[in-house]
Write an enzyme that holds these catalytic residues in place. Structure first.
Site, mmCIF file in Angstrom:
data_model
loop_
_atom_site.group_PDB
_atom_site.id
_atom_site.type_symbol
_atom_site.label_atom_id
_atom_site.label_comp_id
_atom_site.label_asym_id
_atom_site.label_seq_id
_atom_site.Cartn_x
_atom_site.Cartn_y
_atom_site.Cartn_z
ATOM 1 C CG HIS A 121 59.367 45.869 27.331
ATOM 2 N ND1 HIS A 121 59.611 44.836 28.209
ATOM 3 C CD2 HIS A 121 59.160 46.958 28.083
ATOM 4 C CE1 HIS A 121 59.534 45.293 29.457
ATOM 5 N NE2 HIS A 121 59.262 46.578 29.403
ATOM 6 C CB THR A 169 58.798 36.036 30.067
ATOM 7 O OG1 THR A 169 57.611 36.389 29.373
ATOM 8 C CG2 THR A 169 59.633 37.270 30.318
ATOM 9 C CE LYS A 209 55.858 33.347 32.276
ATOM 10 N NZ LYS A 209 54.990 34.147 31.407
ATOM 11 C CE LYS A 265 55.512 37.231 20.120
ATOM 12 N NZ LYS A 265 56.471 37.203 21.249
ATOM 13 C CE LYS A 287 56.763 31.671 21.396
ATOM 14 N NZ LYS A 287 57.677 32.310 22.340
ATOM 15 N NE ARG A 288 48.876 39.004 21.085
ATOM 16 C CZ ARG A 288 47.998 40.001 21.052
ATOM 17 N NH1 ARG A 288 47.515 40.487 22.172
ATOM 18 N NH2 ARG A 288 47.576 40.493 19.923
HETATM 19 C C1 26V Z 1 53.690 45.573 19.936
HETATM 20 C C2 26V Z 1 53.195 45.790 18.679
HETATM 21 C C3 26V Z 1 52.048 46.696 18.507
HETATM 22 C C4 26V Z 1 51.863 47.138 17.078
HETATM 23 C C5 26V Z 1 52.025 46.018 16.090
HETATM 24 C C6 26V Z 1 53.344 45.328 16.223
HETATM 25 C C7 26V Z 1 53.780 45.125 17.601
HETATM 26 C C8 26V Z 1 54.821 44.269 17.835
HETATM 27 C C9 26V Z 1 55.298 44.056 19.087
HETATM 28 C C10 26V Z 1 54.726 44.711 20.138
HETATM 29 C C11 26V Z 1 55.294 44.402 21.467
HETATM 30 C C12 26V Z 1 55.418 45.541 22.385
HETATM 31 C C13 26V Z 1 56.251 45.296 23.547
HETATM 32 C C14 26V Z 1 56.246 43.895 24.099
HETATM 33 O O1 26V Z 1 55.238 43.346 24.493
HETATM 34 N N1 26V Z 1 57.422 43.332 24.174
HETATM 35 C C15 26V Z 1 57.671 42.043 24.801
HETATM 36 O O2 26V Z 1 58.141 42.304 26.118
HETATM 37 C C16 26V Z 1 58.451 41.118 26.826
HETATM 38 C C17 26V Z 1 58.830 41.526 28.231
HETATM 39 O O3 26V Z 1 60.015 42.256 28.212
HETATM 40 C C18 26V Z 1 59.565 40.360 26.135
HETATM 41 O O4 26V Z 1 59.807 39.168 26.822
HETATM 42 C C19 26V Z 1 59.169 40.042 24.691
HETATM 43 O O5 26V Z 1 60.253 39.454 24.009
HETATM 44 C C20 26V Z 1 58.736 41.325 23.987
HETATM 45 O O6 26V Z 1 58.211 41.050 22.695
#
Ligand code: 26V
Length: 749
Positions: free
Chosen positions: A297, A590, A594, A488, A482-483
């Site tokens: 992801h 996602t 929506k 982003k 979003k986060r």
């Molecule tokens: C996690 C972390 C944790 C440590 C600090 C930096 C960081 C950056 C990104 C993440 C994301 C982890 C995985 C995630 O949530 N990915 C999201 O998954 C969604 C469903 O597939 C997708 O729509 C998003 O684009 C993607 O960011």
């Protein structure tokens, strides 16, 4: 209990002098009785979705909808003088951070809806994602006690407890089952850790801070805890049915690893088979290979889980020993394939003291998938390019989706009914029928405008209640929810707003239609820059909203505690969906889907699923700007100098300087200066402006102004919006789940 009986009992329900919470429990428990009766059938082959997050949101309305009794319940309650919306005070179950966890929830919804046997496994956190308040412009984190009002949608299964062993403690894993209603009833099984105080910490918090050694250990324990409990249970079930022959294990169990967090499940399966049932190591690896598949992801290296060898040896010595064996097996096989040393180290499970969960997953599983076309291409050509070279058949794309039940029928009843009136109700059970709207778009545009206006009014009312800020009717709504993460680029939107504001003040921006920019975002508690961006946006909001010269034209709102329930209101009441990540970095997104489904145009970069969105709804019906992936690559290679852009572009200079010239205050924290330096001088770990904010800013402002100008032709703009709704069926998670089940899991109705 059948449907009629549910309705009768509901009619008989004595509602006098009962609190909302009491009623919530009584109605939920009636619905549970009804939902759980009769629809549960065992399947020969099941798929299991292992995920450290399930961002479920509120179950009350959704479950009544899935059970087909929402409208009657609304009516019956209303006859008793109760507005069903009172149940909006019930907490969301926020057992996830963002897209990854919400996707897991949408997938369960779709599988049940399609009658496919997909069961979820995760952790029952005592506290979900923190509640966010904004004080003095800063994010404040408060504990999320989501079970405060009880949890009528879960059943504790005392008799199905398990134990999970660590070197230094033994933990009881108690299952709580949440039914997922649809054409069949599936189960989301969430494990709660019980035992010593130390043991109970494992399921206390979602994503505890892992910037300390202690935090890292806790995170490792969480990952192993739910992986081991889930795999252990599946092995035990198999044993009961077939005795100690595990050759057919993968015929009945397909396990999907949602990102790297549950990857230790692979090692645990091999451990159980070899240590407890004397299966040979090579055979155990083969069984694991046939059982597991893995979804990636994110391509951000800092988010790919790695475990330090010493830590593993200390906490999980048996798992550590198997990981070493897997490492040797891999090395041996890759040498036989004549891989170069460099190639071997790129794919290595173990390197410089760390085990890479992503490399382990890619090595073992039968299928690796990305979550949008571009993302899968990046996996193949970049992140996992060497593995792709040697195992090309492992890689597949599965573009994400969202459930139209929550994200259209539930959150936008008015638009759903317009669709019913236009093409009939068939689309409610077969979403592909939605494209039937295309020939009617012109004729329903006026009605669509009325509905959008009403959804905006409802959203503004909610915002007035929750944020205390009034937005005048008629404003165009641009939303970025979003986060909060640098990639982003919420900061780029903040700069764009400042440039438009300046243009309004000095008269260079003319004929501007009144617009509000909505932000909703939580920042990881320890992510300083993300928190600085929140403060910056709130400073901008204060200044712009109180400027009487312009606040009839421009407003900025940062909503507090953005969550699933807030999202339901925002996606329905938005005109313009802002999806502006640096190309190549947003795996899919996602939220973009929506918004599209609810009739918003996308203003975004060619990234993640945005590419497929504009492919399907027409580039002319959206607003694409900024550098594409190859340009970003070229800039990285040839060198990119944001200072040059600052020197030559006065507007950019104005916006960026606002961080340091005293226009705004960061409360003496120095956090704005840190943002400024990240853009202009960089840091030890990155070059200046490594997310190319200044590079894309000018074209972003131009796109926002173009949208604003196009909106004056309200009907033509509504046609663009409706083109998005009409062509959004592809982004239903029903389609995604069908693809997973046909091409990866091979499960059937
Ligand atoms: C996690 C972390 C944790 C440590 C600090 C930096 C960081 C950056 C990104 C993440 C994301 C982890 C995985 C995630 O949530 N990915 C999201 O998954 C969604 C469903 O597939 C997708 O729509 C998003 O684009 C993607 O960011």
């Amino acid at each position: 209990m059948d449907r009629t009986e549910f309705i009768n009992q509901l009619k008989k329900l004595n509602t006098n002098e009962k609190t909302t919470v009491e009623l919530y429990h009584e109605i939920s428990s009636l619905a549970m009785n009804y939902g759980l009766s009769g629809l549960k059938k065992p399947a020969a082959r099941n798929a299991y979705y292992l995920s450290i997050e399930f961002l479920i949101g509120r179950s009350f309305f959704n479950n009544l909808l899935e059970l087909g009794v929402l409208e009657e319940t609304r009516q019956i309650l209303s006859d008793k003088g109760i507005d069903i919306n009172v149940f909006e005070e019930i907490e969301d179950a926020a057992l996830g951070n963002g897209g990854l966890g919400r996707l897991a929830a949408c997938f369960l919804d779709s599988a049940a809806g399609l009658g496919l046997p997909l069961q979820g496994y995760g952790i029952r956190y005592k506290y979900g994602l923190f509640k966010q308040a904004v004080r003095n412009g800063f994010q404040v984190e408060l504990p999320d006690d989501w079970q405060r009002f009880g949890d009528p949608w879960s059943q504790r299964k005392e008799g199905e407890k398990r134990t999970v062993k660590f070197a230094d403690m033994t933990v009881t894993a108690v299952p709580y089952d949440m039914p997922v209603f649809g054409k069949r009833v599936n189960t989301l099984r969430l494990w709660q850790a019980e035992g010593s105080a130390e043991a109970e910490k494992i399921s206390e918090y979602l994503y505890p801070a892992d910037d300390t050694e202690e935090g890292k250990i806790l995170r490792l324990r969480q990952e192993y805890f739910f992986s081991a409990a889930s795999v252990g249970e599946l092995v035990e079930k198999h044993l009961k049915k077939y005795g100690k022959s595990f050759g057919n294990f993968s015929e009945e169990n397909a396990i999907q690893l949602n990102d790297t967090h549950p990857v230790l499940a692979i090692v645990e399966l091999i451990r159980i088979l070899t240590a407890e049932y004397r299966v040979g190591f090579a055979d155990a690896c083969e069984i694991a290979q046939k059982t597991f598949s893995y979804t990636n992801h994110t391509v951000l290296p800092e988010a790919l889980e790695c475990w330090n060898a010493e830590l593993l040896e200390k906490i999980l010595p048996e798992i550590y020993a198997i990981l070493l064996k897997l490492h040797l097996k891999q090395k041996d096989e890759l040498t036989k394939l004549h891989c170069t040393q460099e190639e071997i180290s790129e794919m290595a499970i173990y390197a410089s003291g760390n085990f890479s969960m992503a490399n382990l997953a890619v090595y073992i599983v039968h299928t690796v998938n990305g979550v949008a076309k571009l993302h899968t291409d990046i996996l193949k050509n970049s992140l996992f390019r060497t593995a792709y070279k040697y195992y090309p058949k492992k890689f597949q794309n599965k573009t994400n989706g969202i459930t139209q039940r929550r994200w259209l029928m539930l959150c936008n009843r008015e638009l759903s009914e317009l669709i019913d009136r236009t093409i009939g109700k068939n689309w409610r059970t077969d979403i592909s029928a939605l494209s039937g709207l295309n020939p009617h778009i012109e004729s329903i545009a006026d009605e669509f405008i009325r509905i959008k206006t009403e959804k905006k009014r409802q959203l503004f009312e909610y915002i007035a209640q929750h944020e205390g800020t009034v937005i005048p009717n008629g404003f165009i709504v641009y939303s970025q929810v979003k986060r909060l993460h640098e990639y982003k680029r919420q900061l780029m939107t903040a700069f764009a707003i400042l440039e438009i504001y300046k243009g309004l003040k000095d008269g260079t921006v003319r004929n501007f239609q009144p617009s509000v920019f909505l932000f909703g975002a939580k920042s990881a508690p320890s992510y300083k820059r993300a928190k600085a961006v929140i403060k910056f946006i709130n400073e901008i909001a204060d200044k712009i909203n109180s400027d009487e010269q312009t606040n009839g034209l421009l407003r900025v709102i940062f909503v507090q505690n953005y969550n699933v329930s807030y999202a339901e209101k925002i996606v329905a009441g938005t005109d313009v969906s802002l999806q502006v990540s640096t190309a190549g970095l947003e795996a899919s997104g996602t939220g973009n889907m929506k918004f599209m489904m609810n009739g918003a145009v996308t203003c975004g970069t060619m990234d993640g699923a945005n590419i497929e969105i504009v492919e399907l709804s027409g580039r002319e019906n959206n607003y694409i700007f900024g550098a594409e992936v190859d340009e970003i690559e070229r800039l990285k290679e040839e060198g990119y100098n944001p200072l040059e852009l600052l020197k030559t572009n006065e507007l950019h200079r104005y916006a960026v300087s606002a961080l340091i010239d005293g226009t705004f205050t960061d409360g003496g924290t120095g956090c704005f200066k840190e943002l400024y330096e990240a853009l202009t001088v960089g840091a030890t770990w990155h070059k200046p402006d490594h997310y190319f904010v200044l590079h894309d800013l000018q074209s972003y402002v131009a796109a926002l102004l173009k949208i604003n100008a196009d909106y004056t032709q309200r009907k033509a703009f509504a046609v663009k919006q409706l083109k998005n709704t009409a062509n959004s069926a592809y982004f239903s998670s029903d389609r995604t789940i069908k693809e997973y089940s046909d091409c990866i899991w091979k499960i059937m109705e």
